[in-house]
Design an enzyme around this catalytic site. Sequence first.
Site, PDB file in Angstrom:
ATOM      1  N   HIS A   2       0.849  -1.197   0.000  1.00  0.00           N
ATOM      2  CA  HIS A   2       0.000   0.000   0.000  1.00  0.00           C
ATOM      3  C   HIS A   2       0.877   1.237   0.000  1.00  0.00           C
ATOM      4  O   HIS A   2       1.938   1.271   0.622  1.00  0.00           O
ATOM      5  CB  HIS A   2      -0.886   0.012   1.254  1.00  0.00           C
ATOM      6  N   ASN A  13       0.407   5.823  -0.189  1.00  0.00           N
ATOM      7  CA  ASN A  13      -0.419   7.021  -0.317  1.00  0.00           C
ATOM      8  C   ASN A  13       0.480   8.236  -0.163  1.00  0.00           C
ATOM      9  O   ASN A  13       1.259   8.321   0.795  1.00  0.00           O
ATOM     10  CB  ASN A  13      -1.516   7.036   0.755  1.00  0.00           C
ATOM     11  N   TYR A  14       0.400   9.153  -1.106  1.00  0.00           N
ATOM     12  CA  TYR A  14       1.143  10.418  -1.011  1.00  0.00           C
ATOM     13  C   TYR A  14       0.173  11.539  -1.303  1.00  0.00           C
ATOM     14  O   TYR A  14      -0.610  11.477  -2.262  1.00  0.00           O
ATOM     15  CB  TYR A  14       2.346  10.415  -1.963  1.00  0.00           C
ATOM     16  N   GLY A  53     -17.819  12.437   2.100  1.00  0.00           N
ATOM     17  CA  GLY A  53     -18.622  12.114   0.930  1.00  0.00           C
ATOM     18  C   GLY A  53     -17.810  11.753  -0.286  1.00  0.00           C
ATOM     19  O   GLY A  53     -18.171  12.114  -1.409  1.00  0.00           O
ATOM     20  N   GLY A  54     -16.717  11.053  -0.093  1.00  0.00           N
ATOM     21  CA  GLY A  54     -15.888  10.663  -1.218  1.00  0.00           C
ATOM     22  C   GLY A  54     -16.553   9.597  -2.084  1.00  0.00           C
ATOM     23  O   GLY A  54     -17.599   9.042  -1.734  1.00  0.00           O
ATOM     24  N   ILE A  75     -17.348   6.242  -3.224  1.00  0.00           N
ATOM     25  CA  ILE A  75     -17.293   4.997  -2.475  1.00  0.00           C
ATOM     26  C   ILE A  75     -16.458   3.924  -3.168  1.00  0.00           C
ATOM     27  O   ILE A  75     -15.667   3.219  -2.532  1.00  0.00           O
ATOM     28  CB  ILE A  75     -18.716   4.462  -2.206  1.00  0.00           C
TER      29      ILE A  75
END
Length: 409
Positions: free
Chosen positions: A219, A221-222, A367-368, A370
């Site tokens: 995994h 994430n940046y 509310g991103g 899904i």
Amino acid sequence: MKVTAALFALLAAASSTADAFTIPNRSFAVRGGTTLSSTTDAEKETEKTDGKKNKGKKDKGKKTEGKKAPKDAPPVQLGWNSHTAVDEVPDSLVKEGDGPDGNFPMRSKFEQMCREAQVSITKAIEEIDGEGTFQEDAWVRSTGGGGMSRVLSGGKVFEKAGVNLSVVYGSMPPEALQAATERGVDRAKGMAPGERVPFFACGLSSVMHPKNPFAPTMHFNYRYFETDGGVWWFGGGTDITPSYVNEEDMKHFHGTYKEICDKHDPDYYTEFKAWADRYFVIQHRNETRGFGGIFFDDQNDKDPDEHFAFSHECVNSVIKAYGPLVEKHKDDEYTQQNKEWQLMRRGRYVEFNLVYDRGTVFGLKTGGRIESILMSLPETARWEYDHTPEPGSPEADMIDACQNPRDWV
């Protein structure tokens, strides 16, 4: 037990938390039989905040200053269906001429870095897989921003792999934005007291789930954040989640990121490796999700370009750190017992992501999209009642390494 069946129970557990953004107090075993407790700076900051609130009652009549959120600022809850699918994504998802208060050059620069990394990483993964290809979905929002998801499923090597680009214009109440960070940094700075905080965020996130039990999940994430109050910061990291201990693999993975960290700051690897060990903890299991890597947040103590250069090198070293491990193990022979153990470890992955992962909770709270948020979950996972590995077995060694974080380099 399938992922779908467990999903609602875990989401319910997450939503029942008093504040889903708060990073709870963590305690887990470390080498030597001692206990590592990671009471966060955010919790310490709460005590200071409570004191300030009491003091504030005395100063009630004093005039306060700060920006107010504009009337056209995005709502706190964007809405799960607020995105619109598009056939072609615009050349940039950053608003043209963003500013003047915003750091438009960095916003565009970071988005471009994420776009280029998404293309190069997915291309490399397709080459490793040999058969699977990434499906791309793109979307935009009327409030600004949007994203692109690339997901590969049912490949020869990877059961599921995804790389998501997201650009978000949103608003959060100051208390939620504050609690979203581990170290209690004032994200509402520059805004009038009580105002919701309009923000910009751009990030690239990915999870890779190989089929072979001896090939680890990875995994990364940046991300770059900025508020209308003028606060900005970088965050991110890359971490590894194997099902079995392989010290040679871990030396390669951790060694790759230690080399990058040492190049930018001699304290980075020690600090960020320890931060990953603290962050990726499944607290109700008293064990880490995997074997960590690096994790950092709130980076804003140097020139923005210096922080950018670090994130740029980290994200562009993902394949260098991870690719050889998959190539090495993708054709390893394995038993049904090995496969079932991998699925149980994936169950742990699901538990962490839905209950504790900051990015998942942030996306659900604001509310991103899904499908993009839940892209990180494996297609298959397993939960066995009260399963305990046989003492001295490779599975028991895996549990020990998760309960007693090890130094790999």
